[in-house]
Design an enzyme around this catalytic site. Structure first.
Site, PDB file in Angstrom:
ATOM      1  N   CYS A  51       0.856  -1.196   0.000  1.00 54.51           N
ATOM      2  CA  CYS A  51       0.000   0.000   0.000  1.00 54.51           C
ATOM      3  C   CYS A  51       0.895   1.252   0.000  1.00 54.51           C
ATOM      4  O   CYS A  51       1.681   1.466   0.941  1.00 54.51           O
ATOM      5  CB  CYS A  51      -0.907  -0.011   1.214  1.00 54.51           C
ATOM      6  SG  CYS A  51      -1.743  -1.605   1.430  1.00 54.51           S
ATOM      7  N   CYS A 183     -17.498  -0.722   8.558  1.00 50.59           N
ATOM      8  CA  CYS A 183     -16.838   0.576   8.522  1.00 50.59           C
ATOM      9  C   CYS A 183     -15.914   0.533   7.310  1.00 50.59           C
ATOM     10  O   CYS A 183     -14.986  -0.271   7.268  1.00 50.59           O
ATOM     11  CB  CYS A 183     -16.039   0.780   9.810  1.00 50.59           C
ATOM     12  SG  CYS A 183     -15.008   2.254   9.774  1.00 50.59           S
TER      13      CYS A 183
HETATM   14 FE1  SF4 Z   1      -0.359  -3.499   5.544  1.00 45.09          FE
HETATM   15 FE2  SF4 Z   1      -2.758  -2.412   5.995  1.00 45.09          FE
HETATM   16 FE3  SF4 Z   1      -0.539  -0.851   5.753  1.00 45.09          FE
HETATM   17 FE4  SF4 Z   1      -1.519  -2.070   3.612  1.00 45.09          FE
HETATM   18  S1  SF4 Z   1      -2.556  -0.506   4.851  1.00 45.09           S
HETATM   19  S2  SF4 Z   1       0.658  -2.006   4.230  1.00 45.09           S
HETATM   20  S3  SF4 Z   1      -2.256  -3.986   4.495  1.00 45.09           S
HETATM   21  S4  SF4 Z   1      -0.950  -2.333   7.372  1.00 45.09           S
END
Ligand code: SF4
Ligand code: SAM
Ligand code: DTB
Length: 317
Positions: A51, A183
């Site tokens: 992400c 949510c």
């Molecule tokens: Fe990991 Fe959630 Fe951060 Fe994505 S948003 S890197 S899944 S902790």
């Protein structure tokens, strides 16, 4: 609602949009009430996902301290403090791609039931979840599950490549089927277009049932992530997003989420006027700073806002 309809709301002249959203809010909710949620990062950093916004992804050098799972007693202590400060909801977050059926999950089940006993609404955000896992959490006393769509389906692959939009929707389906409240919201300031913002709202508002809460986050640009140089979103973009969300999902809790530290009280007041009726409070979000409880309580007093009690809509679920 169609993309076209949402787009025509989003693009209304700003003051009309705020006025219309404020009207919808007043007709559907007790507008002086704001829900206070507190976050606890029960497992921090070292996440396998990519992400592009996230300080907890292992592949970026963000300086976040990796922490293994917290003890149940630590979580209960933090929850008790948050409740005393006025929080009605505790959201426990883990930097995981997905939940696995292991001892860490057993520990989370214990945390959920312990925090539920404090008569707080318990929420978890743990990544992808099966229906069976969702049911276990529900049986332990979980009230809500947070799982954000983050952006539009079209833009998703520019932000995250290690899972798909359909994976996200499948988890939301599992959560709903287990009779948990949903949510789900997103982030603005990722470099998305206005069509992406509208597209995300379109997906959220056309789920079989509106999410009970929709967090709207402003990107907190984190050094070391691919989005470190993104420009901060202006308050007008936040207001536009919040107001549109309020109009298309009249009874949903709209949370003015990440990004409040950079906003003045008058700016936040505009967001409340435009229909925001929840915040994350406490001096930390998951890994980044947030305004203090004391500052937020001063703001509530100034604006005539009161904290919403836990389980207000319980009879509906
Ligand atoms: Fe990991 Fe959630 Fe951060 Fe994505 S948003 S890197 S899944 S902790
Ligand atoms: N790992 C789980 C997941 O991704 O679903 C749960 C925790 S994750 C940190 C929860 C949400 O925090 C993300 O979906 C994203 O919307 C938000 N978030 C993370 N980093 C952010 C940032 N830098 N700025 C704004 N929001 C952020
Ligand atoms: C949500 O929509 N925002 C919260 C919560 N749900 C989990 C998280 C914001 C995280 C901001 C970056 C950080 O503190 O790590």
């Amino acid at each position: 609602m169609t993309v076209q309809e949402i787009s025509s709301i989003y693009n209304r002249p700003l003051l009309d949009l705020i006025y219309d959203a404020a009207t919808v809010h007043r007709n559907n909710n007790d507008f002086s009430e704001v829900q206070i949620s507190s976050l606890v990062s029960i497992k921090t950093g070292g996440c396998s996902e990519d992400c592009a916004y996230c300080p907890q992804a292992a592949r970026y050098n963000t300086g976040v301290d990796v922490h293994a799972m917290m003890k149940v007693s630590e979580v209960v202590e933090l929850a008790t403090k948050a409740k005393q400060a006025g929080s009605s909801r505790l959201c426990m977050g883990a930097a995981w791609r997905e939940v696995r059926d292991n001892r860490d999950f057993d520990k989370i089940i214990e945390m959920v039931s312990a925090v539920n006993e404090l008569e707080m609404e318990v929420c978890c955000t743990l990544g992808m979840l099966t229906f069976e896992q969702a049911t276990k959490l529900k049986d332990a006393g979980l009230y809500a599950y947070n799982h954000n769509l983050d952006t539009s389906e079209e833009n998703y692959g520019n932000i995250i490549t290690t899972r798909t939009y359909d994976d996200r929707l499948q988890t939301l389906h599992n959560v709903r089927k287990a009779k948990l409240t949903v949510c789900s919201g997103g982030i603005i300031g990722l470099g998305e277009t206005e069509a992406d913002r509208i597209g995300m709202l379109h997906t959220l508002c056309n789920l079989p049932q509106h999410p009970e809460s929709v967090p709207i986050n402003a990107l907190v640009a984190i050094k070391g992530t691919p989005l470190e140089n993104q420009k901060r979103v202006s308050v007008w973009e936040m207001v536009r997003m919040i107001a549109t969300t309020r109009i298309i999902m009249p009874k949903t809790i709209v949370r003015l989420s990440a990004g409040r530290l950079e906003m003045t009280v008058p700016e936040q007041a505009l967001c409340f006027m435009a229909g925001a009726n929840s915040i994350f409070a406490g001096d930390k979000l998951l890994t980044t700073p947030n305004p203090s409880f004391t500052d937020d309580m001063e703001m509530f007093t100034l604006l005539g806002l009161t904290p919403r009690k836990a389980f207000k809509n319980e009879s509906k679920h």
